[in-house]
Design an enzyme around this catalytic site. Sequence first.
Site, PDB file in Angstrom:
ATOM      1  N   ARG B  75      22.085  20.676   5.851  1.00  0.00           N
ATOM      2  CA  ARG B  75      21.935  21.526   4.672  1.00  0.00           C
ATOM      3  C   ARG B  75      23.075  22.548   4.526  1.00  0.00           C
ATOM      4  NH1 ARG B  75      16.561  24.449   4.195  1.00  0.00           N
ATOM      5  NH2 ARG B  75      15.780  23.280   5.964  1.00  0.00           N
ATOM      6  N   ASP B  76      23.493  23.075   5.642  1.00  0.00           N
ATOM      7  CA  ASP B  76      24.528  24.110   5.481  1.00  0.00           C
ATOM      8  C   ASP B  76      25.917  23.608   5.844  1.00  0.00           C
ATOM      9  OD1 ASP B  76      24.192  26.050   8.543  1.00  0.00           O
ATOM     10  OD2 ASP B  76      24.493  23.928   8.177  1.00  0.00           O
TER      11      ASP B  76
END
Lengths: 478, 119
Positions: B75-76
């Site tokens: 996600r990051d």
Amino acid sequence: MPLQLREFHPFQAAGRRFVYLVPSAAVFALDDTASAVVDALDRGPRTRSQLVDELSNRFGRSELEETVSELLGARTIGEAVDGTEPLSRNLPPVPFPLTTLVLNVTNKCNLSCTYCYEYGEDRIVDTRDGKQPAFMSEETARQSVELMLRESGSNKVAHLTFFGGETLLNFPVLKSTIAYARRRAAEMGKEVDFSLTTNGTLLRPEIIEFLAENRVGVTISIDGPREIQDQFRVFHDGTGSYDVVAPRIRELLRRHRTRPIGARVTLTSTTSDIRRIFRHLTGEIGFWEVGFAPVTASPNRLYAIDEPGFDHVLAQFRELAGEFLDYAIADRHHGFSNVRDTLEEIHKGASKAYPCGAGLGLLGVSTGGDVALCHRFAGSDAHKLGSVGDGIDRRAQSDFLARNHIADKTDCSKCWARPLCAGGCYHEAYTRYGATTHPNLHYCEWIRGWTDTCLQIYGEISERNPKFLKQFDEPGGL
Amino acid sequence: MKHLKSVNRKAAMVEQDLEPKGNPQEGDVVALQQGPPQQPQQSPHFPLGCSLQFDPGWEVDSSGGTAGLCQPVERDLFDCHTGCYWPAQVPDQLNHAPDWTGKCAAAQKDWRKIDLIFP
């Protein structure tokens, strides 16, 4: 994981047990519990619980646990490992600030000491037909001063030492250089400390006056009473120098009171009575301190000290060191500087990667202005590290430091005395073995014996008169 | 120390180093604290295993997956690749791997197309 002893040298003094830890060079006194743990591990590796079980009939369990933790923390013991740990190899930061510059102001000498490393059979630099000039010019000396001040980094004080040949043969340059260095240092907000080594033959009243007024530290090369001095320290026609130097040295000691003046004695195979030399130079002549060093020579020279000779020297050193101890307990000065110097290094916990500061914080300058490892190598092309005109050759210097690190001296890796010795004098090694990188294996036993003696003296003083050691806490140490 | 007595200066340094530290705050993580520094006299303490050290293993949770992490790597990823290096060690776009995420249009969907990079 079983525990085992790590590297240290045990010794006893004043009825106590001590350890000298390697490589940290820390000195700890052990109590009975710590001694018992060390003794148990000396019989072989044991786990922590085995150790505690084994000794629990003599000491409390929590006390034993505590002791094991302390010994582990101080790295006297550690977890058993296979093989040996490699020595750490931290190279010094470059550029390393220069603290001492030694100027060979001349390579001429009015004496012909048979054993001289500069002129004798083992010389490195061709002092007779070589390309180095006989005397250092004023210009070269000034360039040297500039180099010294420039390279001294953030050090407030720089040390300038004059050497030879016979240093005082070039007194005019010495004199003008001191004045120049003082002025230039003052302009840069620094100070210069001056010293020189001389054979004493040329100490005329006006020279003595100058040295006293300018607080120049003086070391005299002298071997002892007449019959010892005149054996090797002779003029070109072979006559002894004792009767020439003795009255001049007495006059120097009488007049020059601004700095302690020391004698430096070269020991040879024929030197048999070190205490007599010491008595003569301190009691009868009046030196503040006397340092002894074995002659540097290849082993086949008649005057070179052989193995039984080193044993003999060590035995006499020990006697004189015992006397030093008695004086130290009574808070009195004793001038046997070999002990004092070693005690200072033990007290500070010196753990050396290099045997001395040569090529690091100390450099030598030849009469022609070549920069070298130290004064003993000055003028030799093979050991050149730049010149006062062009500056220090940083590549050559880094290369030297990389090659001469203690981690690469395999013979030293198992020796407990390496924090203080680090392989010994480069020049001695070069003369004996043809390489500065070679440890001086011919005096290992002697170094270990002498270090052990000094550790015992240190331990005795720490128990019986600890305030005596305070003097080594002060910068400079004298 | 009770059973060893430090005698020379080096031994005193060893002993000092082994003394139990009096201040319980010492060793606290300061890098993430809000407000004025609470330990002005001390140098910052970096926790072991932060991205200043090469410590693989932070990218997975105790079950070996990524879902349980507070910031799952997938996600990051872009944040770490472009602007920031925390918390996972991923190749940086600025200097070393400008095209690393070239085939990854949407991280949640395409993250498997991102290959390993060896320095």
